[in-house]
Design a protein around this motif. Structure first.
Motif, short mmCIF file in Angstrom:
data_model
loop_
_atom_site.label_atom_id
_atom_site.label_comp_id
_atom_site.label_asym_id
_atom_site.label_seq_id
_atom_site.Cartn_x
_atom_site.Cartn_y
_atom_site.Cartn_z
N GLU A 6 9.17 8.92 7.16
CA GLU A 6 8.78 7.81 6.76
C GLU A 6 8.33 6.84 7.79
O GLU A 6 7.10 6.29 7.92
CB GLU A 6 9.52 6.98 5.66
N THR A 25 4.37 5.93 8.81
CA THR A 25 4.04 4.94 8.78
C THR A 25 3.26 4.32 10.35
O THR A 25 2.46 3.55 10.15
CB THR A 25 5.08 3.68 8.25
N GLN A 80 -3.50 13.49 0.70
CA GLN A 80 -4.48 12.64 -0.06
C GLN A 80 -3.69 11.48 -0.56
O GLN A 80 -4.01 10.25 -0.80
CB GLN A 80 -5.21 13.43 -1.09
N SER A 81 -2.30 11.77 -0.96
CA SER A 81 -1.58 10.62 -1.54
C SER A 81 -1.41 9.68 -0.39
O SER A 81 -1.12 8.50 -0.74
CB SER A 81 -0.06 11.56 -1.80
N GLU A 82 -0.81 10.24 0.82
CA GLU A 82 -0.37 9.24 1.82
C GLU A 82 -1.91 8.48 2.17
O GLU A 82 -1.80 7.32 2.65
CB GLU A 82 -0.15 10.14 3.09
N ASN A 83 -3.15 9.16 2.26
CA ASN A 83 -4.15 8.48 2.37
C ASN A 83 -4.44 7.07 1.65
O ASN A 83 -4.71 6.21 1.74
CB ASN A 83 -5.12 9.40 2.23
N GLN A 84 -4.16 7.33 0.20
CA GLN A 84 -4.27 6.46 -0.87
C GLN A 84 -3.11 5.25 -0.54
O GLN A 84 -3.52 4.10 -0.60
CB GLN A 84 -4.44 6.88 -2.07
N LYS A 85 -1.92 5.80 -0.34
CA LYS A 85 -0.80 4.97 -0.29
C LYS A 85 -0.94 3.86 0.91
O LYS A 85 -0.66 2.95 0.92
CB LYS A 85 0.49 5.83 -0.28
N LEU A 86 -1.32 4.73 1.98
CA LEU A 86 -1.48 3.97 3.29
C LEU A 86 -2.59 3.37 3.64
O LEU A 86 -2.79 2.45 4.60
CB LEU A 86 -0.80 4.76 4.29
#
Length: 138
Positions: free
Chosen positions: A18, A22, A64-70
């Motif tokens: 994490e 971040t 892609q999940s990290e891209n959307q989330k962050l």
């Protein structure tokens, strides 16, 4: 500044990444540079995936999940298949950084223990041997 950030990922332990994720996201947004989530897997079944193709799909989904989330500038994934990922990890990651055009590696480390007095950690190997900038996040 930098052109592209590589983030080495261990899909079996994403909960431990994490702070590094971040940190890399903050740098990506601040400088408007893309991120490449990179992982090394065995050619044999692992606890994460049965095949290298399945592993690559899971890594891409994670990216892609990290891209959307962050809210990253942009994100991609890069899977490396190796018969012995533990032994070859450092070399493979350095080679991948060059192949993907990454000039900064942001990676998680762990709290050093007795083992690090005998063996280098993966982050330590990267910081010592890579010819690109390496930001180790504890």
């Amino acid at each position: 500044m930098y052109k592209k950030i590589m983030i080495p990922v261990d899909l079996a332990h994403t909960d431990r990444l994490e702070k590094a994720l971040t940190t890399a996201a903050d740098l990506s947004k601040q400088y408007g540079i893309p991120v490449c989530y990179t992982a090394v897997t065995a050619s044999t079944p692992t606890s994460v995936a049965h095949t290298p193709e399945e592993f690559a799909q899971k890594l891409e989904a994670f990216a892609q999940s990290e891209n959307q989330k962050l809210g990253l500038h942009s994100a991609e994934s890069h899977t490396i298949v190796d018969p012995d990922p533990v032994a070859d990890l450092g070399k493979k990651l350095i080679k991948a950084a060059h192949e993907q055009g990454c000039d900064l590696v942001v990676m998680a480390s762990h709290v050093p223990g007795i083992q690090e007095h005998i063996f280098e950690s993966n982050a330590g190997k990267m910081a010592l041997h890579a010819d690109v900038s390496v930001f180790v996040v504890r």
